[in-house]
Structure formats: C-alpha cells, structure tokens
Design an enzyme around this catalytic site. Structure first.
Site, PDB file in Angstrom:
ATOM      1  CD  GLU A 259      -2.373   2.499  -3.420  1.00  0.00           C
ATOM      2  OE1 GLU A 259      -3.673   2.798  -3.682  1.00  0.00           O
ATOM      3  OE2 GLU A 259      -2.042   2.532  -2.262  1.00  0.00           O
TER       4      GLU A 259
ATOM      5  CG  ASP B  10      -2.063   1.041   1.242  1.00  0.00           C
ATOM      6  OD1 ASP B  10      -2.882   1.199   0.529  1.00  0.00           O
ATOM      7  OD2 ASP B  10      -1.760   2.089   2.077  1.00  0.00           O
TER       8      ASP B  10
END
Length: 622
Positions: free
Chosen positions: A362, A333
């Site tokens: 990400e 993330d």
C-alpha cells in the site's frame, strides 16, 4: 512439581520447576519452525521474568547455536540457531542454564516437516479477483466468541461505527459458497491478529500479538482451517500485515527488549506523512526521519526495523504465517512507512523462500512516479531496489473517480484524466502486476464516490474487472453499499454486510430486502466475474487504448492468438453511436462483437456500434 504452560499452539511448551521462584518463562517465538527452509538461520526470542542471564543449550542433530544476544532488559534472550540441511523434523529440548550449569528452565521446540510444494506455492496473479473483507463487519458465524473474558474491549454495539460488531472467521467460512458463486478467486481479509486494545480494536491494525489470531475472530487453528477450506473452493487467501507499527498494548512494547525497539525512544511523535521524503533527492535527514519514524497515532507505536533483533523477528513472523497458514499472498499496510532498506530485505527474503508468492504494498499516492519507486525492477535515481511485485494502484483509482465526476468539455478533464494517468504506466517495470480497485476500507465507497449513481457504479465494476492488473472489490460493493450520510467516516464505510447477523431485515445472501438496483448490480458483477475467470485475454493480454472523444473511452485487450476484447466506457446520458473507423487497426477483418453481459450481437459492417447510456460495454470481438 512440574507445571506445563501452553503457548497458543501445542508445538511449544515450557517446563518450569518449583525451585525457580525467582524467574518465570513466558514466551518462545516463533512458536515452531520447519526443516528444509532456504535460509537456515533462526532467531528464537525467549521471554520471561529475569531470564536474561541464562544460557540456552541443546543437542539436536543438524541444529547448532550460533550466537546469543542479550539486551539491557533482563527479561529477554535472543538465541540464534542454524538449522542445517541434514536436520530432521522432530522436537528438541532446550535448557536454559545458570552460571553453574544448572538448568533453570526447559522447553520443547518443534521442527516440522514442510508441506509438499510449499516453496513453489502460487501467489495471487492477474487471473484472480480479490474480495476485500473487514472480518468484524461481514458475518457473525459464532456468537459465543463475541466477547472474551479478560480482553480490554468488552463492548459489542452494532449501532456504533467504532465498536466491535461480532463478525468472525466462522462467518467467513460459512460464506465461502457465496464468495465463490460471485466469481471471486481470492479473499483479502483486513488483519485478524490479536488487537487487545482498550477501544476501536475491531479494525485489526494495532496488533498486540504477532503470533495469535484475535480470539473474538477465532483461533490460529480455525484461521488455518478457513484457508484450507477456501483453497478447496478455488479461493486463495491474502493476509493483511503491518510491519510499521503495533498496538501500544503489545506485550513487547509494554516491556521493550531494547531502548530503541520503538522509534523516538517510545515517545509519541506523529509521522509527517510526507512520503515524498523517501524518494526526494534533496530531502533532509530530518524530513526522512519525521516520515519513517513518526507514529500514526499514540496508540500505534512505530517499530524500529533498523534494530537487527526487530528486523529478524518481523521477517520470521511473516514467513511463519505463510508456512503455517498456507497463504497465497500478503497485503502490506503502510508500505513506505517502515525503514525502506528493511522493506527490501523483507521482500527479497520472501521472494527467495517463495519465488511464485505475491505481495501487494500500500503506497497511497496519486502519482505513478512515487508508487513505481517501490516495484521490483525499477531503476531508481538513488539506486534503491526492491523485490516487491505488486502495489495498490491508487493513481488509477483516483483518476477513474475524477474521470466520471468531471466535465469532459474542458481540456484535460473527464475521461482524459483516466487516459492521461494510464499513459504513465511506462514508469512501472511491471504495470500488469498492480492491484486495481474502485474503493477499499479506508476511503468512501465507490457508490458514494459516484454520487449514488448506480449506472456509474456498474461502469466502475466493468472497468476495474477488465483493466490490466489484479482487480479488488470491497465487500458490499456488489449491493451498492454506501456511506453518503458521513463521507470519510471509517465506521460507516465498514458497515455490516446485510444478512450476516441473525434477524437482519435485509439479507444480501438471499436477496431478501434488496432494492431492484442492488439486485441488478449483484447479478451484474456475478456474471462479469464468472466470465472473467476464463477470459485469458483479460488475464495476460496486451492493452491498447484510444484517446477519449465525445464522452467515450475505448481500450482493447488482445492476444497474438487473435483473441480480442473491446471495452467501451460511454459516459453520456443518452444512447450513443460510436463510429468505428479510428479503431481499424484493432477491428480490421472482424465481423462483429458480442456484449459479454447482455449477449447482444452487433454487426461491424455498419461502421458504428450502438452504446447504451452510462455503460461500460465489454465486447468480445469476433
């Protein structure tokens, strides 16, 4: 009197005598370790009330104490061990001695044998298709863990988008047959670690314990059992991790070992989100700091990876989960938000321990120049290097959305947006490693993005299943789940999967209550993904595309062995005749095509192909 305190797994326990009323021992992390790891150094974080002055000692063949780090907080000891190649699996007794050499605390620490082939584990790759699931919203397999006494958030309300709904690991385990039958070969779960936060704890992105599965999902052992069962079904498990921040109720945030453990001294300062500052040759130190050190929200403290103790802790935690749970991948993330030099160290340490493992980062930006900066092999203007194999392909996702929503009659609009974005693949060292997707848990569902046009939604499924890279689909996309009532609302985007709760009127597992279009899309994706499993030309084939014309975009996947697949996106509202002359370099010597979905054949000798309206055709070229 001797008291034994379990620390979440049986491999670690602490022994405390009644004479030690002035101090207590609460945690030792990692919970255990393994012999035979490539890197021999191990940091033990030892935490307890007023233990910082004590000195750890032990006697275990092949293991030595290399340094002890004390901090301004008297509740911490950081002991660094070296686990030599001659060390054997077993349990070592560690004593914490006072200044007189008297043991004030003792604990047993287990060194395990690694599973055979652990270092050579295969990560997710282009032969896989990921199924992204938000665990709290998928299936409630064990209602007894819906509410856990003592946890901060007790409310369970399926009508509220930001409350817990009760989905869990047991529900995922019960659904493995469905996931396999649909054709998925990997499952990416939104975070499952403990989020003992006062509210909105369902999403998992505010961890309060990096070594513990949230009890409302299950236990560490249950998670590991799920991974093993999934692997037996041919399904790899990808763990969603966050190195950038934790929850503000994390125990080591509430009692920080050092003043710089959390950025901005532990005070909330919002991130600028200006990720360009990481790459900008002209960026000020101020702008870089405001991006990387700023917090997402006040309840998610931004961790300082420049602190060596923190850096070692986070790297070891990742390796521990890979080894303990037998993972096949990690989705990281907010990849660009932590210290970027730490991220290089983190990716390279993982690559050294597990050369065939895979991590996808990400980086939510629409320009490949920014996204490609992070991929391994990229020669950057500032000399920055990385060991990261894969990134989420947000540029292609956005381009696809705009390609179908804008008019093809204007220059650079419509399908040309998609073509133009793919042209920029030269900026990536390995574009084939990217993860491609129509939507995810943070954006409007693709059916909403497509204006609830089922034909366009199915066009997206076919495109992302055949484009270079690793496809990922969000749970419920197969049944046209949407959030049109509240675009951008995360609670609605993460709607419960119908049939995952007893008494649901609609059941996507059985088909009960689904509309005709929903059933059609579910069958369509199942057929597509089952075909893709054995389509090596899609997994590893080269790609050639042609400039879109008249609302039609064509690309080929092909191999030197002669296998070819022709993918044709027809955006037009009517059946279209596609002249084939311009595709001669791909079709010369070929006699016909077979549609993968309908199995209809067309003869190439006529010089045209008939295309259904608003359809992505996938033709096997004969």
């Amino acid at each position: 009197m001797i008291k034994k305190i379990a620390l979440f797994v049986l491999s670690v326990f602490i022994v405390v005598s009644s004479a030690q009323a002035q101090s207590s021992l609460k945690r030792v992390e990692p919970l255990n370790w393994w012999v035979g790891m490539k890197h021999q150094d191990l940091q033990l974080l030892i935490y307890g009330e007023k233990i910082g002055h004590l000195y750890p000692t032990f006697s275990y063949e092949g293991v030595s104490l290399t340094k002890v780090v004390r901090t301004e907080n008297p509740n911490y000891i950081f002991a660094y061990l070296s686990i030599g190649s001659q060390a054997k699996a077993g349990t070592m007794k560690v004593d914490l001695l006072d200044e007189k050499g008297v043991a004030q605390h003792s604990f047993a620490y287990e060194l395990k044998e690694r599973d055979a082939g652990s270092a050579d584990r295969e990560g997710f790759n282009t032969s896989d298709v990921m199924y992204l699931v938000t665990p709290d919203r998928f299936v409630n397999g064990d209602p007894t863990n819906d509410q856990i006494e003592g946890m901060r958030e007790q409310s369970l309300d399926r009508t509220a988008g930001y409350k817990r709904h009760g989905g869990d690991i047991q529900g995922l385990e019960d659904s493995l047959d469905y996931i396999k039958d649909m054709g998925f070969t990997a499952i990416w779960l939104n975070p499952v670690l403990e989020n003992d936060q006062p509210d909105a704890s369902y999403h998992g992105y505010a961890a309060t314990d990096f070594y513990k599965v949230d009890r409302r999902f299950g236990t560490n052992e249950h998670y590991r059992r799920f991974v093993k069962k999934a692997k037996k079904q041919g399904i790899k498990t990808i763990m969603d991790m966050i190195l950038n921040h934790s929850g503000h109720k994390h125990w080591f945030v509430e009692d920080k070992p050092t003043k710089d453990w959390v950025n901005f001294g532990g005070s909330y300062v919002n991130t600028s989100h200006r990720r360009q500052a990481n790459i900008d040759a002209y960026a000020s130190d101020y702008d870089r700091k405001m991006f990387t050190d700023g917090w997402f929200v006040a309840s998610m403290p931004d961790l300082n990876q420049r602190n060596e103790l923190m850096s070692d802790y986070l790297i070891q935690n990742t390796i521990w989960w890979v080894e303990y749970a037998d993972l096949s991948g990690i989705r990281m993330d907010t990849y660009p938000y932590p210290d970027k030099h730490f991220m290089t160290e983190w990716t390279c340490r993982l690559a050294e321990e597990y050369p065939s493992f895979n991590v996808v980062g990400e980086e939510w930006f629409n320009d490949p120049a920014i996204v490609s900066y992070w991929q391994r092999g990229k020669k950057n203007h500032d000399g920055y290097t990385s060991c990261l194999r894969s990134l989420m392909d947000f540029p292609i996702q956005e381009a696809f959305r705009d390609a179908l929503k804008t008019d093809d009659k204007h220059w650079g609009q419509g399908l040309m947006k998609l073509y133009d974005k793919l042209v920029l693949d030269f900026q990536y060292p390995e574009p084939e490693e990217l993860v491609v997707f129509p939507d995810n848990h943070d954006m409007d569902r693709i059916h909403t993005q497509m204006g609830e046009d089922a034909d366009f939604t199915r066009m997206s499924l076919a495109y992302f299943a055949t484009m270079r890279g690793v496809p990922q689909f969000y749970y419920g996309t197969e049944i046209l789940m949407e959030n049109s009532a509240k675009p951008g609302d995360h609670g609605l985007i993460r709607t419960d999967f119908p049939g995952g709760w007893a008494g649901d009127a609609v059941n996507a597992f059985t088909g009960k209550g689904l509309t005709a279009e929903q059933k059609k899309t579910q069958v369509y994706l199942k057929k597509l993904l089952q075909w893709r499993k054995n389509a090596k030309v899609i997994h590893t084939g080269d790609l050639m595309h042609f400039v879109p014309e008249n609302g039609v975009y064509v690309f080929f996947r092909y191999m030197k062995s002669g296998e070819k697949v022709m993918v044709v996106l027809n955006k037009n509202d009517a059946e279209t005749r596609l002249p084939l002359a311009r595709y001669a370099e791909m079709l010369s010597g070929r006699i016909g095509v077979v549609d993968v979905i309908s199995q209809e054949k067309q003869d190439l000798s006529q010089g045209v192909l008939l295309l259904d309206a608003k359809t992505t055709h996938i033709f096997e070229v004969q």
